[in-house]
Design a protein around this motif. Sequence first.
Motif, PDB file in Angstrom:
ATOM      1  N   LYS A  25       0.868 140.548  85.129  1.00 17.96           N
ATOM      2  CA  LYS A  25      -0.290 139.655  85.049  1.00 17.96           C
ATOM      3  C   LYS A  25      -0.239 138.663  86.201  1.00 17.96           C
ATOM      4  CE  LYS A  25      -3.854 137.677  82.913  1.00 17.96           C
ATOM      5  NZ  LYS A  25      -5.139 138.361  82.628  1.00 17.96           N
ATOM      6  N   ILE A  26      -1.369 138.492  86.897  1.00 19.83           N
ATOM      7  CA  ILE A  26      -1.460 137.550  88.015  1.00 19.83           C
ATOM      8  C   ILE A  26      -2.456 136.452  87.645  1.00 19.83           C
ATOM      9  CG2 ILE A  26      -1.959 137.269  90.474  1.00 19.83           C
ATOM     10  CD1 ILE A  26      -1.378 140.190  90.873  1.00 19.83           C
ATOM     11  N   HIS A  27      -2.121 135.238  88.001  1.00 18.61           N
ATOM     12  CA  HIS A  27      -2.989 134.094  87.700  1.00 18.61           C
ATOM     13  C   HIS A  27      -2.802 133.056  88.805  1.00 18.61           C
ATOM     14  CE1 HIS A  27      -5.528 131.832  84.933  1.00 18.61           C
ATOM     15  NE2 HIS A  27      -4.783 130.762  85.172  1.00 18.61           N
ATOM     16  N   SER A  28      -3.683 132.084  88.841  1.00 24.40           N
ATOM     17  CA  SER A  28      -3.519 131.016  89.835  1.00 24.40           C
ATOM     18  C   SER A  28      -4.138 129.716  89.337  1.00 24.40           C
ATOM     19  CB  SER A  28      -4.155 131.413  91.176  1.00 24.40           C
ATOM     20  OG  SER A  28      -5.563 131.243  91.147  1.00 24.40           O
ATOM     21  N   TYR A  29      -3.625 128.620  89.886  1.00 23.68           N
ATOM     22  CA  TYR A  29      -4.171 127.283  89.646  1.00 23.68           C
ATOM     23  C   TYR A  29      -4.372 126.609  90.998  1.00 23.68           C
ATOM     24  CZ  TYR A  29      -2.532 127.671  84.769  1.00 23.68           C
ATOM     25  OH  TYR A  29      -2.313 128.069  83.473  1.00 23.68           O
ATOM     26  N   LEU A  30      -5.447 125.847  91.116  1.00 20.03           N
ATOM     27  CA  LEU A  30      -5.646 125.010  92.292  1.00 20.03           C
ATOM     28  C   LEU A  30      -4.991 123.655  92.051  1.00 20.03           C
ATOM     29  CD1 LEU A  30      -9.410 125.729  93.149  1.00 20.03           C
ATOM     30  CD2 LEU A  30      -7.365 126.798  94.122  1.00 20.03           C
ATOM     31  N   LEU A  31      -4.377 123.102  93.082  1.00 16.50           N
ATOM     32  CA  LEU A  31      -3.729 121.803  92.921  1.00 16.50           C
ATOM     33  C   LEU A  31      -4.730 120.707  92.567  1.00 16.50           C
ATOM     34  CD1 LEU A  31      -1.065 121.743  95.794  1.00 16.50           C
ATOM     35  CD2 LEU A  31      -0.720 122.184  93.351  1.00 16.50           C
ATOM     36  N   ASN A  32      -5.952 120.836  93.059  1.00 17.74           N
ATOM     37  CA  ASN A  32      -6.938 119.790  92.749  1.00 17.74           C
ATOM     38  C   ASN A  32      -7.447 119.869  91.314  1.00 17.74           C
ATOM     39  OD1 ASN A  32      -8.793 121.915  92.758  1.00 17.74           O
ATOM     40  ND2 ASN A  32      -9.520 121.479  94.818  1.00 17.74           N
ATOM     41  N   GLU A  33      -6.975 120.890  90.555  1.00 14.46           N
ATOM     42  CA  GLU A  33      -7.327 120.984  89.145  1.00 14.46           C
ATOM     43  C   GLU A  33      -6.300 120.290  88.247  1.00 14.46           C
ATOM     44  OE1 GLU A  33      -9.501 125.391  89.224  1.00 14.46           O
ATOM     45  OE2 GLU A  33      -7.418 125.194  88.599  1.00 14.46           O
ATOM     46  N   ALA A  34      -5.197 119.827  88.834  1.00 12.70           N
ATOM     47  CA  ALA A  34      -4.097 119.272  88.042  1.00 12.70           C
ATOM     48  C   ALA A  34      -4.524 118.005  87.305  1.00 12.70           C
ATOM     49  CB  ALA A  34      -2.907 118.976  88.946  1.00 12.70           C
ATOM     50  N   LYS A  35      -4.123 117.930  86.036  1.00 14.33           N
ATOM     51  CA  LYS A  35      -4.366 116.734  85.226  1.00 14.33           C
ATOM     52  C   LYS A  35      -3.154 115.817  85.352  1.00 14.33           C
ATOM     53  CE  LYS A  35      -8.284 117.997  83.239  1.00 14.33           C
ATOM     54  NZ  LYS A  35      -9.543 117.216  83.322  1.00 14.33           N
ATOM     55  N   ILE A  36      -3.363 114.607  85.842  1.00 12.89           N
ATOM     56  CA  ILE A  36      -2.266 113.669  86.066  1.00 12.89           C
ATOM     57  C   ILE A  36      -2.000 112.847  84.814  1.00 12.89           C
ATOM     58  CG2 ILE A  36      -1.472 111.727  87.485  1.00 12.89           C
ATOM     59  CD1 ILE A  36      -3.181 112.748  89.745  1.00 12.89           C
ATOM     60  N   ASP A  37      -0.705 112.738  84.465  1.00 13.04           N
ATOM     61  CA  ASP A  37      -0.240 111.936  83.333  1.00 13.04           C
ATOM     62  C   ASP A  37      -0.828 112.420  82.005  1.00 13.04           C
ATOM     63  OD1 ASP A  37       1.340 110.363  84.961  1.00 13.04           O
ATOM     64  OD2 ASP A  37      -0.269 108.925  85.350  1.00 13.04           O
ATOM     65  N   TYR A  38      -0.809 113.732  81.814  1.00 14.24           N
ATOM     66  CA  TYR A  38      -1.162 114.342  80.536  1.00 14.24           C
ATOM     67  C   TYR A  38      -0.003 115.227  80.094  1.00 14.24           C
ATOM     68  CZ  TYR A  38      -6.084 112.942  80.340  1.00 14.24           C
ATOM     69  OH  TYR A  38      -7.243 112.218  80.243  1.00 14.24           O
ATOM     70  N   LYS A  39      -0.007 115.592  78.831  1.00 10.16           N
ATOM     71  CA  LYS A  39       0.986 116.532  78.312  1.00 10.16           C
ATOM     72  C   LYS A  39       0.295 117.496  77.355  1.00 10.16           C
ATOM     73  CE  LYS A  39       2.497 113.781  74.308  1.00 10.16           C
ATOM     74  NZ  LYS A  39       3.668 113.197  73.604  1.00 10.16           N
ATOM     75  N   PHE A  40       0.921 118.656  77.150  1.00 10.29           N
ATOM     76  CA  PHE A  40       0.366 119.634  76.228  1.00 10.29           C
ATOM     77  C   PHE A  40       0.611 119.191  74.792  1.00 10.29           C
ATOM     78  CE2 PHE A  40       1.070 122.414  79.968  1.00 10.29           C
ATOM     79  CZ  PHE A  40      -0.237 122.867  80.115  1.00 10.29           C
ATOM     80  N   ALA A  41      -0.416 119.345  73.967  1.00 14.95           N
ATOM     81  CA  ALA A  41      -0.263 119.036  72.547  1.00 14.95           C
ATOM     82  C   ALA A  41       0.590 120.111  71.877  1.00 14.95           C
ATOM     83  CB  ALA A  41      -1.629 118.952  71.870  1.00 14.95           C
ATOM     84  N   LYS A  42       1.284 119.728  70.821  1.00 14.05           N
ATOM     85  CA  LYS A  42       2.126 120.667  70.101  1.00 14.05           C
ATOM     86  C   LYS A  42       1.254 121.700  69.393  1.00 14.05           C
ATOM     87  CE  LYS A  42       6.165 120.666  67.039  1.00 14.05           C
ATOM     88  NZ  LYS A  42       7.033 119.827  66.170  1.00 14.05           N
ATOM     89  N   ALA A  43       1.501 122.981  69.683  1.00 14.64           N
ATOM     90  CA  ALA A  43       0.658 124.046  69.145  1.00 14.64           C
ATOM     91  C   ALA A  43       1.322 124.822  68.023  1.00 14.64           C
ATOM     92  CB  ALA A  43       0.253 125.009  70.264  1.00 14.64           C
ATOM     93  N   GLN A  44       2.557 124.479  67.677  1.00 15.12           N
ATOM     94  CA  GLN A  44       3.249 125.219  66.628  1.00 15.12           C
ATOM     95  C   GLN A  44       4.054 124.275  65.749  1.00 15.12           C
ATOM     96  OE1 GLN A  44       5.038 127.637  69.664  1.00 15.12           O
ATOM     97  NE2 GLN A  44       7.081 126.850  69.205  1.00 15.12           N
ATOM     98  N   ASN A  45       4.134 124.621  64.470  1.00 13.26           N
ATOM     99  CA  ASN A  45       4.903 123.833  63.510  1.00 13.26           C
ATOM    100  C   ASN A  45       5.268 124.735  62.338  1.00 13.26           C
ATOM    101  OD1 ASN A  45       2.623 123.745  61.548  1.00 13.26           O
ATOM    102  ND2 ASN A  45       1.681 122.503  63.166  1.00 13.26           N
ATOM    103  N   PHE A  46       6.034 124.196  61.417  1.00 14.28           N
ATOM    104  CA  PHE A  46       6.472 124.957  60.253  1.00 14.28           C
ATOM    105  C   PHE A  46       5.629 124.579  59.030  1.00 14.28           C
ATOM    106  CE2 PHE A  46      10.121 125.292  63.019  1.00 14.28           C
ATOM    107  CZ  PHE A  46      10.582 126.579  62.784  1.00 14.28           C
ATOM    108  N   ASN A  47       5.238 125.597  58.266  1.00 16.25           N
ATOM    109  CA  ASN A  47       4.513 125.316  57.031  1.00 16.25           C
ATOM    110  C   ASN A  47       5.488 125.040  55.888  1.00 16.25           C
ATOM    111  OD1 ASN A  47       5.519 127.815  56.261  1.00 16.25           O
ATOM    112  ND2 ASN A  47       3.562 128.881  56.478  1.00 16.25           N
TER     113      ASN A  47
END
Length: 307
Positions: free
Chosen positions: A265-287
């Motif tokens: 799989k090939i993918h790309s990101y542009l540097l000007n698309e970068a979000k500064i001072d953000y973090k990914f939200a937690k997408a997994q947890n235990f029920n």
Amino acid sequence: MINKIKDPGVGNASAQYAKRMLKTDGSFNLKYKNKPRKFSEAYHFLVNISWFYFFSLSFLIGFLVNALFAIIYLIIGIEEIVKPSGSVFQDFLNAFFFSTQTFTTVGYGAMSPHGILSGFVASVEAFLGLMLFAFVTGLIYGRFSKPKSAVRFSEHLILRDFNHGRAIMFRLVNNRKSVMIKPKISVTLMLSEPNEAGEYQNNFYLLKLERNEIDYLPTTWTVVHELDEESPLYEISNQEIVKLHGELIIMMSYYDESFNQEVHKIHSYLLNEAKIDYKFAKAQNFNKQGALVLDYDLFEAIEPYKS
């Protein structure tokens, strides 16, 4: 040490207003001019177009073929198939329906060829129909059996503080229930910069990652490149990074147990698309039953980062 590499295959030539090298679907942003067309490439084209265009093209070809044979039956004489109606349009419809029945080898019996010439044309059409149906069946099988990556990359590229420094990161997820075996990834930074002659050219850097390979991927994987002394972005501020004419080209491969082979799989990101001072939200947890739950609705979610 900054790992500057030679052209990985996309070319060193660039321009001041050059667009991204890879489209969002992973295909190269390349336009062909004076490219020779070969009939042998038809299979590759038909296997790779979308399902909508594939079925639309199949129905269009089927309609045109039957319309052509309907005209031939009209030229021969509609009376060799069915009693003339006195209307050219109605006779054409009768010839078209007879052609469809012959082409699909359905043969309801309401209409049939009564002459040698119409019988010969109907035989040719039935043989052609069998060939085309076999061809379309092979294409459908080829489309279903073609190995396709289940990797989904996050929409956002993040640039934030990390481990007493900074890092640029993105994450990916397995879109299937199957387990990805030995996924590995490489990230190349392509920077379009002017040379001494004032001409723009691409410079390539292989980025050092926190982890290039893991054993398996049932959930998500956050890929991290720390902006330390070995990073080409080390001495560049966050605000300057997003102004660079740069692109992260990502190559990922893993063994897919569904296809029993390695998938890429090939993918790309542009540097000007970068979000500064953000973090990914937690997408997994235990029920409450103790099972790990992966919420795909939260995969793209980001939230402000506070150091």
